[in-house]
Scaffold this motif. Sequence first.
Motif, PDB file in Angstrom:
ATOM      1  N   SER A  57       0.831  -1.212   0.128  1.00 37.26           N
ATOM      2  CA  SER A  57      -0.030  -0.066   0.132  1.00 37.26           C
ATOM      3  C   SER A  57       0.789   1.241   0.092  1.00 37.26           C
ATOM      4  N   SER A  58       0.329   2.073  -0.449  1.00 39.20           N
ATOM      5  CA  SER A  58       1.269   3.528  -0.718  1.00 39.20           C
ATOM      6  C   SER A  58       0.016   4.490  -0.646  1.00 39.20           C
ATOM      7  N   TRP A  59       0.175   5.548   0.335  1.00 36.23           N
ATOM      8  CA  TRP A  59      -0.801   6.728   0.636  1.00 36.23           C
ATOM      9  C   TRP A  59      -0.079   7.952  -0.031  1.00 36.23           C
ATOM     10  N   ASN A  60      -0.883   8.753  -0.721  1.00 35.51           N
ATOM     11  CA  ASN A  60      -0.535   9.930  -1.369  1.00 35.51           C
ATOM     12  C   ASN A  60      -1.534  11.140  -0.620  1.00 35.51           C
ATOM     13  N   ALA A  61      -0.881  12.067   0.213  1.00 34.30           N
ATOM     14  CA  ALA A  61      -1.799  12.713   0.801  1.00 34.30           C
ATOM     15  C   ALA A  61      -2.192  14.059   0.025  1.00 34.30           C
ATOM     16  N   THR A  62      -1.368  14.145  -1.108  1.00 37.41           N
ATOM     17  CA  THR A  62      -1.810  15.478  -1.928  1.00 37.41           C
ATOM     18  C   THR A  62      -2.922  15.020  -2.756  1.00 37.41           C
ATOM     19  N   THR A  63      -3.011  13.866  -3.473  1.00 35.45           N
ATOM     20  CA  THR A  63      -4.115  13.503  -4.160  1.00 35.45           C
ATOM     21  C   THR A  63      -5.154  12.730  -3.518  1.00 35.45           C
ATOM     22  N   ALA A  64      -4.792  12.113  -2.065  1.00 41.32           N
ATOM     23  CA  ALA A  64      -5.734  11.544  -1.382  1.00 41.32           C
ATOM     24  C   ALA A  64      -6.113  10.253  -1.797  1.00 41.32           C
ATOM     25  N   ILE A  65      -4.888   9.526  -2.468  1.00 46.67           N
ATOM     26  CA  ILE A  65      -5.252   8.161  -2.932  1.00 46.67           C
ATOM     27  C   ILE A  65      -4.378   7.251  -2.013  1.00 46.67           C
ATOM     28  N   LEU A  66      -5.041   6.264  -1.804  1.00 50.02           N
ATOM     29  CA  LEU A  66      -4.299   4.901  -1.431  1.00 50.02           C
ATOM     30  C   LEU A  66      -4.008   3.913  -2.479  1.00 50.02           C
ATOM     31  N   GLU A 120      -7.710  20.462  -7.552  1.00 50.39           N
ATOM     32  CA  GLU A 120      -7.171  20.522  -6.352  1.00 50.39           C
ATOM     33  C   GLU A 120      -5.964  19.346  -6.245  1.00 50.39           C
ATOM     34  N   GLN A 121      -6.288  18.409  -6.732  1.00 51.34           N
ATOM     35  CA  GLN A 121      -5.450  17.177  -6.544  1.00 51.34           C
ATOM     36  C   GLN A 121      -4.366  16.918  -7.690  1.00 51.34           C
ATOM     37  N   THR A 122      -4.304  17.768  -8.510  1.00 48.29           N
ATOM     38  CA  THR A 122      -3.380  17.733  -9.571  1.00 48.29           C
ATOM     39  C   THR A 122      -2.009  18.231  -9.063  1.00 48.29           C
ATOM     40  N   THR A 123      -0.745  17.777  -9.881  1.00 45.59           N
ATOM     41  CA  THR A 123       0.306  17.931  -9.616  1.00 45.59           C
ATOM     42  C   THR A 123       1.109  19.183 -10.339  1.00 45.59           C
ATOM     43  N   GLY A 124       0.314  19.993 -10.876  1.00 44.14           N
ATOM     44  CA  GLY A 124       0.974  21.037 -11.913  1.00 44.14           C
ATOM     45  C   GLY A 124       0.028  21.690 -12.548  1.00 44.14           C
ATOM     46  N   ALA A 125       0.183  22.940 -13.096  1.00 50.55           N
ATOM     47  CA  ALA A 125      -0.794  23.726 -14.065  1.00 50.55           C
ATOM     48  C   ALA A 125      -1.388  22.829 -15.189  1.00 50.55           C
ATOM     49  N   GLY A 126      -2.586  22.478 -15.361  1.00 49.20           N
ATOM     50  CA  GLY A 126      -3.170  21.835 -16.275  1.00 49.20           C
ATOM     51  C   GLY A 126      -4.341  22.148 -17.246  1.00 49.20           C
ATOM     52  N   TRP A 127      -4.146  22.084 -18.311  1.00 52.55           N
ATOM     53  CA  TRP A 127      -5.170  22.825 -19.383  1.00 52.55           C
ATOM     54  C   TRP A 127      -6.443  22.013 -18.845  1.00 52.55           C
ATOM     55  N   ILE A 128      -7.702  23.037 -19.075  1.00 53.38           N
ATOM     56  CA  ILE A 128      -8.992  22.420 -19.047  1.00 53.38           C
ATOM     57  C   ILE A 128      -9.873  22.769 -20.164  1.00 53.38           C
ATOM     58  N   GLY A 129     -11.061  22.355 -20.399  1.00 53.02           N
ATOM     59  CA  GLY A 129     -11.634  22.478 -22.066  1.00 53.02           C
ATOM     60  C   GLY A 129     -12.296  23.937 -22.113  1.00 53.02           C
ATOM     61  N   GLY A 130     -11.966  25.107 -21.432  1.00 50.32           N
ATOM     62  CA  GLY A 130     -12.482  26.264 -21.468  1.00 50.32           C
ATOM     63  C   GLY A 130     -11.925  27.122 -22.351  1.00 50.32           C
ATOM     64  N   SER A 131     -12.589  28.128 -23.086  1.00 43.95           N
ATOM     65  CA  SER A 131     -11.720  29.054 -24.095  1.00 43.95           C
ATOM     66  C   SER A 131     -12.760  30.042 -24.228  1.00 43.95           C
ATOM     67  N   ASP A 132     -12.394  31.331 -24.518  1.00 38.95           N
ATOM     68  CA  ASP A 132     -13.084  32.401 -25.353  1.00 38.95           C
ATOM     69  C   ASP A 132     -12.566  32.783 -26.563  1.00 38.95           C
ATOM     70  N   GLU A 133     -11.768  31.763 -27.376  1.00 38.97           N
ATOM     71  CA  GLU A 133     -11.273  32.182 -28.362  1.00 38.97           C
ATOM     72  C   GLU A 133     -12.000  32.644 -29.736  1.00 38.97           C
ATOM     73  N   ALA A 134     -13.511  32.308 -29.431  1.00 35.15           N
ATOM     74  CA  ALA A 134     -14.391  32.805 -30.583  1.00 35.15           C
ATOM     75  C   ALA A 134     -14.970  34.028 -30.341  1.00 35.15           C
TER      76      ALA A 134
END
Length: 713
Positions: free
Chosen positions: A111-120, A216-230
């Motif tokens: 078993s391995s506990w990751n307190a950042t991602t709250a995953i065992l 909140e449980q990602t480990t770095g800046a990450g893209w999501i699907g929002g945009s105002d390009e139009a």
Amino acid sequence: MKKKVGLLLCFTLVVLIPFSGFSTSKAYFTPLTFEKDSTKTKVIPLNNVAPYLDATGNQMFCPGSTIKIVTDMQITDPDDTGIDAIYIQISSGYALGDLLTLTGSHPTIASSWNATTAILSLTGVGGQPTYIDLIAAIKDVEFSTTTSNPSGIRNFSISVGQANYLPSNGHYYLFVPNIGITWSDAKVAAQISTYYGLQGYLATLTSAEESQLAGEQTTGAGWIGGSDEAVEGTWKWMTGPEAGTVFWTGNFTGFTTTYAFWNSGEPNNLGNENYAHVTAPGVGITGSWNDLTNIGEPAGNYQPKGYIVEYGGMPGDPILHIATSSTLTIASITSTVTATRCGTGTEIIQATSNTGNINWYDSLTSTTVLGTGTSFTTPAIAATTPYYAAAHTLGCPDISRTLINAFVIPKPILTVTSPYYMCDETYTVIDVQTTSGIMFWFDSPTSQNTIFLGTHFVVPNIHQDTVFYAEANLNNCLSDRAPVDIKVYNSPVATDETLDLCKNDTILLDAGNPTMSYLWSTGATTQTIQSDGLTHYSVTITTPPPANCNKTKNFTIQYHNAPEIASITTDNSIVTVNMVTAGDFLYSINGQDFQSSNVFTVTEGGMYTCTVKEKNNCGIKTQKFIVLVAPDFFTPNNDGYNDTWFIKGLLNYPEAQVKIFDRFGKFIIELNASTFSWDGTLNGKELPSSDYWYVAKINDSIPEKRGHFSLKR
């Protein structure tokens, strides 16, 4: 991975297609088999069945204890006996201090506990673990927390893959590391990825629960699907089932009608920042969003570190049970209602809980239950008192307690002196002290109309005994309304006087108000004094004790001069009476009709008597005077009217001489006491109509008078 063989005689080649960021296990590859015959090679998909996970165990949790997250667990897989790993995540409600721990003896499970991602993570030791071993391990996973006052609900997702599972919508979320990837490339990469047959897409985070799990449980800046390009300022989801949905309008001062979680001051659209990403850990609000250009920054916190893929909700997605969930509900107070009263008494405070049961205490550590139920009636209290509500679960100690204050506003207390004494036609100040609050004054015991505000009440000019009422207000906590009696004494009756007095006369000044005391401006202390030539006197009149009301009476004396005529001047018909001194005089030139003007107009020359009298009977003077009136024209036509020219009044001056000249200066005739008129002839001959001039000398004391007149025929 278990190999499967086709029905035809063939050789089998397993082609492994890795999914970026995943471990090499059953969950992350698309297996294909090739069948070869004499004419061609044929690609045949393997029919590997996904496992079916089902957990039981929605339970109550006692703070300070530990509890196994499931009461039962099943994994069904018709074509496999095991899998590389099981991932157990606190998918919602996670708080720092929460912990998942594998207990018991499980030699084949690590078993391995990751307190950042709250995953065992549960993985095999020396090989792939069986489902039997994994089920036994899952049943021995315990939840505990070191949070001082835990509350709420903890949802646990149990999944065969590394993607985070959200039980409320059945979707999966995975942060895929890829430093420097552009938003457009991340969009394509997410769309071509699959997870147990589920179509991937850049995450569309439409709720706080999604935002917490995926952000909140990602480990770095990450893209999501929002945009105002139009359209600048119109932010839409560009991916997944929500593609085309507007979720934000405007810049950082804009608004949402659905859900958005921008960081402070975002989006700011600096330099064509048209694409949304989750901020790096430590940048502003944890898990919040920012806008960047398509490529982001080359380094630092705003360099893209990857992207978040969401699986679930797309058309054609299979129905999977590769994840299951359980719930722990921590007994907690969900709402409270405080109470506030004015002064000593009982109060009713209220609370609700997620267990339906509440115990009431008077401290955080007391073991004495004061009451039970959603409402608690306090004993009589005189000051703000803390009480504590605990959501009670049978068998759990009431460790978690919520403070609910029973507030008491101290009732203001007034310090009043009554009665007050004052003299009428004056004012007084009433001082009423209060222990707290603002002082209000009223004119009746029940009136709500304030007549004064403050502790120093300036009583208005009143003439009879009156009662006023004081009341202090501290945050709508009112003191008892206190009456203040005002006793009014009568003041002396004193009205200022203005007196007219002839110059050099005296008068007796009387203060009135007998039997009182007096103080004159001259220093006298009697009721009356004799004037002595001053124009102003004052006297302060004081009533006897205990009232001692005083009032000042002023005397103004106007002295009047006796009339004295200096001279009387005449100018043809205008008569002016000149006085030696000014005064309030009345004038007459006939002894009967008097006027305030010293100027008269007369129509007849002759002897007159001027009478001047002072209006206040301060004397009278008379003087005779003569008026000379020279006519402007005459008409010597023997009709009996204006047949001769003469100066009226001239007969009163025997020495008078009047010389008449024609318009060219030729002497015509001299008039005197013997010849006092002219008939318009010279040496018996009629002179023509024309203007003629005269020079009149009355006597040596009166200047010559010159003028002209007309002869009309």
